[in-house]
Design a protein around this motif. Structure first.
Motif, PDB file in Angstrom:
ATOM      1  N   ALA A  83       0.614  -1.095   0.050  1.00 36.51           N
ATOM      2  CA  ALA A  83      -0.073  -0.101  -0.128  1.00 36.51           C
ATOM      3  C   ALA A  83       0.885   1.158  -0.048  1.00 36.51           C
ATOM      4  CB  ALA A  83      -0.871  -0.146   1.023  1.00 36.51           C
ATOM      5  N   HIS A  84       2.215   0.988   0.052  1.00 38.64           N
ATOM      6  CA  HIS A  84       3.101   2.302   0.214  1.00 38.64           C
ATOM      7  C   HIS A  84       4.123   2.166  -0.951  1.00 38.64           C
ATOM      8  CE1 HIS A  84       1.079   2.407   3.936  1.00 38.64           C
ATOM      9  NE2 HIS A  84       1.792   3.815   4.116  1.00 38.64           N
ATOM     10  N   GLN A 116     -14.403   9.585   8.378  1.00 35.30           N
ATOM     11  CA  GLN A 116     -13.122   9.001   8.214  1.00 35.30           C
ATOM     12  C   GLN A 116     -12.561   7.916   9.151  1.00 35.30           C
ATOM     13  OE1 GLN A 116     -10.502  12.459   8.091  1.00 35.30           O
ATOM     14  NE2 GLN A 116     -10.148  12.062   5.738  1.00 35.30           N
ATOM     15  N   LEU A 125       0.025   2.595   8.503  1.00 31.14           N
ATOM     16  CA  LEU A 125       0.755   3.528   8.049  1.00 31.14           C
ATOM     17  C   LEU A 125       2.352   3.298   8.360  1.00 31.14           C
ATOM     18  CD1 LEU A 125       1.677   5.661  10.722  1.00 31.14           C
ATOM     19  CD2 LEU A 125      -0.449   6.823  10.221  1.00 31.14           C
ATOM     20  N   PRO A 132      -8.427   9.749  12.843  1.00 39.46           N
ATOM     21  CA  PRO A 132      -9.345  10.655  12.197  1.00 39.46           C
ATOM     22  C   PRO A 132     -10.689  10.707  12.713  1.00 39.46           C
ATOM     23  CG  PRO A 132      -8.971   8.392  11.366  1.00 39.46           C
ATOM     24  CD  PRO A 132      -7.651   8.755  12.565  1.00 39.46           C
ATOM     25  N   HIS A 186       5.787  17.952   3.332  1.00 37.52           N
ATOM     26  CA  HIS A 186       4.453  17.997   3.850  1.00 37.52           C
ATOM     27  C   HIS A 186       4.732  18.179   5.480  1.00 37.52           C
ATOM     28  CE1 HIS A 186       1.965  16.602   0.604  1.00 37.52           C
ATOM     29  NE2 HIS A 186       2.698  15.409   0.516  1.00 37.52           N
ATOM     30  N   TYR A 211     -10.634  -0.498   7.199  1.00 37.12           N
ATOM     31  CA  TYR A 211      -9.198  -0.858   6.519  1.00 37.12           C
ATOM     32  C   TYR A 211      -8.498  -1.447   7.668  1.00 37.12           C
ATOM     33  CZ  TYR A 211      -4.793  -0.044   4.563  1.00 37.12           C
ATOM     34  OH  TYR A 211      -3.556  -0.262   3.955  1.00 37.12           O
ATOM     35  N   ASP A 265       4.321   8.234   5.524  1.00 31.74           N
ATOM     36  CA  ASP A 265       3.289   8.875   5.955  1.00 31.74           C
ATOM     37  C   ASP A 265       3.298   9.885   7.074  1.00 31.74           C
ATOM     38  OD1 ASP A 265       1.010   7.606   4.345  1.00 31.74           O
ATOM     39  OD2 ASP A 265       1.443   5.793   5.641  1.00 31.74           O
ATOM     40  N   ARG A 266       4.288   9.417   8.121  1.00 32.48           N
ATOM     41  CA  ARG A 266       4.609  10.388   9.249  1.00 32.48           C
ATOM     42  C   ARG A 266       6.038  10.191   9.315  1.00 32.48           C
ATOM     43  NH1 ARG A 266       0.077  10.848   8.517  1.00 32.48           N
ATOM     44  NH2 ARG A 266      -1.749  10.268   9.900  1.00 32.48           N
ATOM     45  N   GLU A 321       3.077  19.322   7.578  1.00 26.53           N
ATOM     46  CA  GLU A 321       1.754  18.699   8.599  1.00 26.53           C
ATOM     47  C   GLU A 321       2.006  17.443   8.910  1.00 26.53           C
ATOM     48  OE1 GLU A 321       1.268  19.618   5.567  1.00 26.53           O
ATOM     49  OE2 GLU A 321       0.193  18.140   4.271  1.00 26.53           O
ATOM     50  N   GLN A 322       2.704  16.515   8.367  1.00 24.58           N
ATOM     51  CA  GLN A 322       2.983  15.223   8.403  1.00 24.58           C
ATOM     52  C   GLN A 322       4.112  14.991   9.552  1.00 24.58           C
ATOM     53  OE1 GLN A 322       0.019  14.474   6.866  1.00 24.58           O
ATOM     54  NE2 GLN A 322       0.577  12.799   5.608  1.00 24.58           N
ATOM     55  N   GLN A 334     -14.286   4.744   7.927  1.00 23.59           N
ATOM     56  CA  GLN A 334     -13.361   4.312   7.077  1.00 23.59           C
ATOM     57  C   GLN A 334     -12.034   3.617   7.369  1.00 23.59           C
ATOM     58  OE1 GLN A 334     -12.770   7.515   4.217  1.00 23.59           O
ATOM     59  NE2 GLN A 334     -15.124   7.614   3.811  1.00 23.59           N
ATOM     60  N   ALA A 335     -11.461   4.503   8.053  1.00 23.68           N
ATOM     61  CA  ALA A 335     -10.255   3.973   8.689  1.00 23.68           C
ATOM     62  C   ALA A 335     -10.299   2.573   9.561  1.00 23.68           C
ATOM     63  CB  ALA A 335      -9.517   4.828   9.550  1.00 23.68           C
ATOM     64  N   TYR A 343      -5.080  12.847  17.163  1.00 27.48           N
ATOM     65  CA  TYR A 343      -4.767  13.031  15.919  1.00 27.48           C
ATOM     66  C   TYR A 343      -5.286  11.833  14.857  1.00 27.48           C
ATOM     67  CZ  TYR A 343      -1.374  16.652  16.543  1.00 27.48           C
ATOM     68  OH  TYR A 343      -0.589  17.889  17.077  1.00 27.48           O
ATOM     69  N   GLN A 366      -0.711   5.024  13.601  1.00 28.71           N
ATOM     70  CA  GLN A 366      -1.949   4.435  13.219  1.00 28.71           C
ATOM     71  C   GLN A 366      -1.579   3.040  12.659  1.00 28.71           C
ATOM     72  OE1 GLN A 366      -4.536   7.226  10.887  1.00 28.71           O
ATOM     73  NE2 GLN A 366      -3.916   8.764  12.773  1.00 28.71           N
TER      74      GLN A 366
END
Lengths: 208, 470
Positions: free
Chosen positions: B12-13, B255, B123, B251, B53, B262, B28-29, B55-56, B258-259, B249, B120
Motif C-alpha cells: 500500500a506504500h 473518516q 501507516l 481520524p 508535508h 481498513y 506517511d509520518r 503537517e505530517q 473508513q479507517a 490525531y 496508526q
C-alpha cells in the motif's frame, strides 16, 4: 557525497561481535548540532585512558604505531548495532575510515554508511579472520584493496573475496550521488501516488 | 495471493519499483527529536530544501532535555541548550509540529506518538531513532533511520529501501506470574542472539501476544531493534481500535469509520508465508534479567551467570569474558541477591502508565533500601499527569524514588547526568552496553516489577517474592 570507487589502505582488526554505535561514538561526544568535529570522539571510551581525558590509551589498536593511518576496519558480526546515531558514521569518516569489513552490520548503520561514502563490505567470518591473520603480520605494508565496481576485496598475499551489494547503493557510492536529488526525479510518481491514496485513505493526510 | 501484514502495508506504500532493485516507499509520518532531528532539519535547510508535508512531521524534546522539576532550556549536559534551541528554531522555520518543553503533550517520541494517535495501523512512520519499532505495536510499519534518511523522508516523503525479509515470532501459552512483555523479548533475544532478527521485519503474533495490552505490545516491539530486526509489529485488533479512539490525531467522523474498516483488513492471511518462523512457549519464561553488556546476555532471574563453555561460539565466549570483567561478575555467579546501587524506571521501553502501576503495586507502603538511588521518569507529561491523578507519584515518593518530568533521561549518558562509575543499575531501559548509562556503569535490564522489587531489597530480587496476596 564522497565517491567510493577503489581503495587500498591499512586495515585494523577490531575482532569483537556486536560493537554498538555507543562504542563507536558515545553520546557525550556529540557536543554540537553539526555533522563535523566528531572524529575526535571516535571510539572515545576505548581510545582514551579516561572518559574525560584525551590521553591516548596505548593498548587500543588504532593508537598503535603499526596501525597508524588505518582506513579499513575488520570486525565482527552486527557491527554498528544499537542507536541510529549517524554521528557514528560521521566520526568514522572524519577519522579517515573508508570501508568496514564484517560478517554483518546493524541495519540503520549500514544505510548510514552508504549515505556518507563509507563502504560496508559483508564477508564471511572466516574471510574476515583470514584477512586479519594476514595483515597483522605487517599492517603498514600488507594493505587491503577494495574494488567496488568489481565487488572484490584482495590482499597483498593473494587472498581474494567477492562481496554482494545492492545495485542502487553501489551506483550511489561509485558516483558520489545525492539520494534526495535522485529521488526527486520521481516527483511525478510521488504526486500520482499521493493523489491516488488521498482518495482511498484520505485520513492519512493531516491538515494543518 | 495470501499476504502477511507487513507485505500488505508495504504494497500500500510502494510508489515505484526502481531499476536498481530498491523500492520507493511512501512515508506517511516523520517523527524527530532534538538530538538527531535538529541536525536533519538544519542540514535540509542549508541545502535549500523544503519539508514536503510539514503537517505530517512531528518533533519532540526528549533526548537531552533535563528531567528535573522546573526544567528549562538549560541542561546538565554541556551544550544541550544548543540542541534544544536549534531544534525549536528549525522546527518553527519548517512549519512542523513541535512538542516543546512545557507542553503538556511533551514526552518520549515513542510514548507520545501512540498516545496522541499520530501512529496508526497500516501507516508508515520513520524517526531518526532506533527504537521507532516500538510504534509497530499499533500495527504500523515504523522503523528507525539515520539523519540523512530523515532528510530524504522530509524532502521527498519517501525512502529508497530494500525489502526486508519476513519473520513471525509466535508466542503461545500462559505467562507465569510477574512475567511481562519485557521478559518475553529479553528471553527471545537471549535464545536467538542479538543478531537473530537481522534483515527481517518481525510480526509478533500468537495467543499470548493477542492477550497483551497495547502498552505491553509496545514494550515487545521496542526491543525488536536489539534483536537486529528492521522492525517489529503486531496486527491491529479490537484493542488497538479501542486504544486509538478519541485520541487527538486519529481520524474523526466518517473518516474514522473508513479507517477502522481498513484496519480490520490488516492481518496476516492464513496461508501467507514467512521467510523465518520462531515459536516460543511462554510457560518456559521466568522474570528475565541481563548479566552482561548485550541484550543477548540475559537469563531467568533464578539462574546463574552461564559458564563460558556453554556458549555457542568462540566469538560469544570472547564477548562474554569481556562483558563479565566489565560487570564484575564470574561465570556461575548467582544473580539473585547481587547488591545494586541504583534503580531506574523509565525509557521508551517501560515508562507508560501500566508500567508505573505495576511498579507502584510492589512499592506501595514500602521503602527503597537506604543505599539505593532510585529514579522514576514517566515517558510523557500525560503519563505523569495520569499517574499523579491516581496518586502513584506519592507511592514512588514515599518509597524513596525521585519523581521526574518526562524524557529519555538516564537510559543513556549524554555527557550530563549519570549513575556513576562502577555503579550497578537495575534498569527498565533497553540497552546494557558498556558505558551506556554512564562511564563504567554496570547495567542490568529487567521489567518494572523486577526493578521495583530489587530497589526495595537493595539487591536483585525475584518480583514474585514481593507480590502481595490480597
Amino acid at each position: 557525497m564522497k565517491a567510493f570507487t577503489t581503495h587500498c589502505g591499512i586495515a585494523a582488526p577490531l575482532l569483537r561481535i556486536n560493537i554498538d554505535t555507543d562504542a563507536i561514538i558515545p553520546s557525550r561526544e556529540m557536543r554540537r548540532v553539526s555533522k563535523k568535529g566528531l572524529g575526535e570522539g571516535l571510539f572515545a571510551s576505548s581510545r582514551y585512558v579516561m572518559s574525560d581525558s584525551r590521553e591516548l590509551n596505548p593498548d587500543f589498536i588504532l593508537n598503535k604505531a603499526e596501525y597508524a593511518n588505518t582506513t579499513i576496519l575488520l570486525t565482527g558480526n552486527n557491527f554498528g548495532c544499537g542507536s541510529s546515531r549517524e554521528h557514528a558514521v560521521w566520526a568514522l569518516a572524519e577519522y579517515g575510515i573508508r570501508a568496514i569489513i564484517a560478517p554483518s552490520f546493524g541495519a540503520i548503520f549500514y544505510q548510514n554508511c552508504m549515505r556518507n561514502g563509507i563502504l560496508p563490505v559483508v564477508l564471511s567470518n572466516e574471510a574476515v579472520m583470514q584477512l586479519s591473520d594476514e595483515i597483522m603480520q605487517d599492517p603498514q605494508k600488507l594493505k587491503i584493496e577494495i574494488d567496488l565496481q568489481e565487488q572484490k576485496v584482495s590482499s597483498k598475499k593473494g587472498l581474494h573475496f567477492e562481496f554482494d551489494i545492492e545495485t542502487g547503493s553501489k551506483e550511489m557510492l561509485l558516483n558520489g550521488l545525492d539520494s534526495i536529488g535522485l529521488t526527486l526525479q520521481y516527483e511525478a510518481d510521488i504526486k500520482a501516488f499521493e493523489q491516488q491514496t488521498q482518495k482511498q485513505h484520505s485520513w492519512l493526510y493531516l491538515q494543518n | 495471493m495470501s499476504k502477511t501484514l507487513f507485505q500488505k502495508i508495504w504494497d500500500a506504500h510502494q510508489v515505484k519499483s526502481l531499476p536498481d532493485g530498491t523500492y520507493l516507499i511512501y512515508i506517511d509520518r516523520v517523527f524527530l527529536h532534538e538530538r538527531t532531528g535538529s541536525i536533519a532539519l538544519q542540514s535540509l535547510a542549508e541545502a535549500g530544501r523544503k519539508v514536503r508535508h510539514p503537517e505530517q512531521v512531528f518533533c519532540t524534546m526528549d533526548h537531552i532535555v533535563d528531567t528535573f522539576p522546573g526544567r528549562g532550556d538549560d541542561t546538565v549536559m554541556p551544550s544541550g541548550k544548543d540542541f534544544i534551541q536549534a531544534t525549536r528554531k528549525e522546527a518553527k522555520a519548517a512549519g512542523i509540529t513541535l512538542f516543546d518543553i512545557g507542553d503538556e503533550q511533551q514526552g518520549i517520541a515513542h510514548v507520545i506518538s501512540p498516545e496522541l494517535g499520530i501512529v496508526q495501523p497500516g501507516l508508515t512512520l520513520v524517526c531518526p531513532d532506533s527504537h521507532t519499532c516500538t510504534q509497530g505495536a499499533l500495527g504500523a510499519a515504523a522503523w528507525g533511520i539515520g539523519s540523512s534518511e530523515a532528510e530524504h523522508a522530509m524532502a521527498t516523503q519517501t525512502l529508497r529501501i530494500n525489502k526486508p525479509k519476513l519473520m513471525r515470532v509466535w508466542f503461545e501459552g500462559e505467562l507465569n506470574s510477574c512475567v511481562t512483555a519485557k521478559d518475553m523479548i529479553l528471553h527471545l533475544i537471549s535464545k536467538f542472539g542479538a543478531h537473530g532478527g537481522a534483515g527481517h521485519a518481525i510480526e509478533f503474533a500468537g495467543p499470548t501476544v493477542e492477550a497483551l495490552s497495547i502498552e505491553a505490545r509496545m514494550t515487545l516491539c521496542n526491543m525488536a531493534v536489539e534483536f537486529a530486526a528492521f522492525t517489529g509489529l503486531v496486527a491491529p485488533d479490537q484493542k488497538t481500535i479501542e486504544y486509538l479512539e478519541g485520541r487527538p490525531y486519529v481520524p474523526k467522523g466518517e473518516q474514522w469509520h473508513q479507517a477502522v474498516e481498513y484496519w480490520h483488513s490488516l492481518v496476516t492471511d492464513d496461508d501467507a508465508l514467512f521467510d523465518t518462523e520462531i515459536k516460543i512457549d511462554v510457560a518456559e519464561i521466568e522474570p528475565t534479567i541481563t548479566w552482561g553488556t548485550s541484550p543477548q546476555h540475559a537469563c531467568g532471574i533464578s539462574q546463574t551467570v552461564p559458564e563460558l563453555e556453554s556458549l555457542a561460539s568462540e566469538d560469544a565466549r570472547t564477548a562474554a569474558t569481556r562483558a563479565l570483567a566489565y560487570q564484575a561478575l564470574q561465570p556461575g555467579d548467582k544473580l539473585l541477591d547481587l547488591k545494586i546501587d541504583c534503580a531506574f524506571i523509565g525509557s521508551c521501553t517501560n515508562s507508560r502508565i501500566e508500567d508505573l502501576r505495576k511498579a507502584a503495586a510492589i512499592l506501595k507502603g514500602r521503602k527503597v533500601a537506604s543505599h539505593v538511588k532510585a529514579i522514576c521518569v514517566p515517558g510523557s507529561q500525560q503519563v505523569k499527569a495520569a499517574a499523579e491523578r491516581e496518586g502513584l507519584h506519592q507511592v514512588f515518593l514515599d518509597a524513596g524514588f525521585e519523581w521526574r518530568e518526562s524524557g529519555c533521561s538516564m537510559c543513556f549518558y549524554a555527557g550530563g547526568e549519570h549513575f556513576g562509575k562502577q555503579q550497578r543499575v537495575l534498569s527498565t531501559s533497553n540497552r546494557n552496553f558498556e558505558s551506556r548509562q554512564g562511564p563504567e556503569t554496570r547495567t542490568h535490564l529487567a521489567s518494572p516489577e523486577t526493578v521495583a522489587a530489587s530497589a526495595l531489597n537493595g539487591c536483585i530480587t525475584d518480583p514474585r517474592t514481593m507480590m502481595r496476596t490480597n
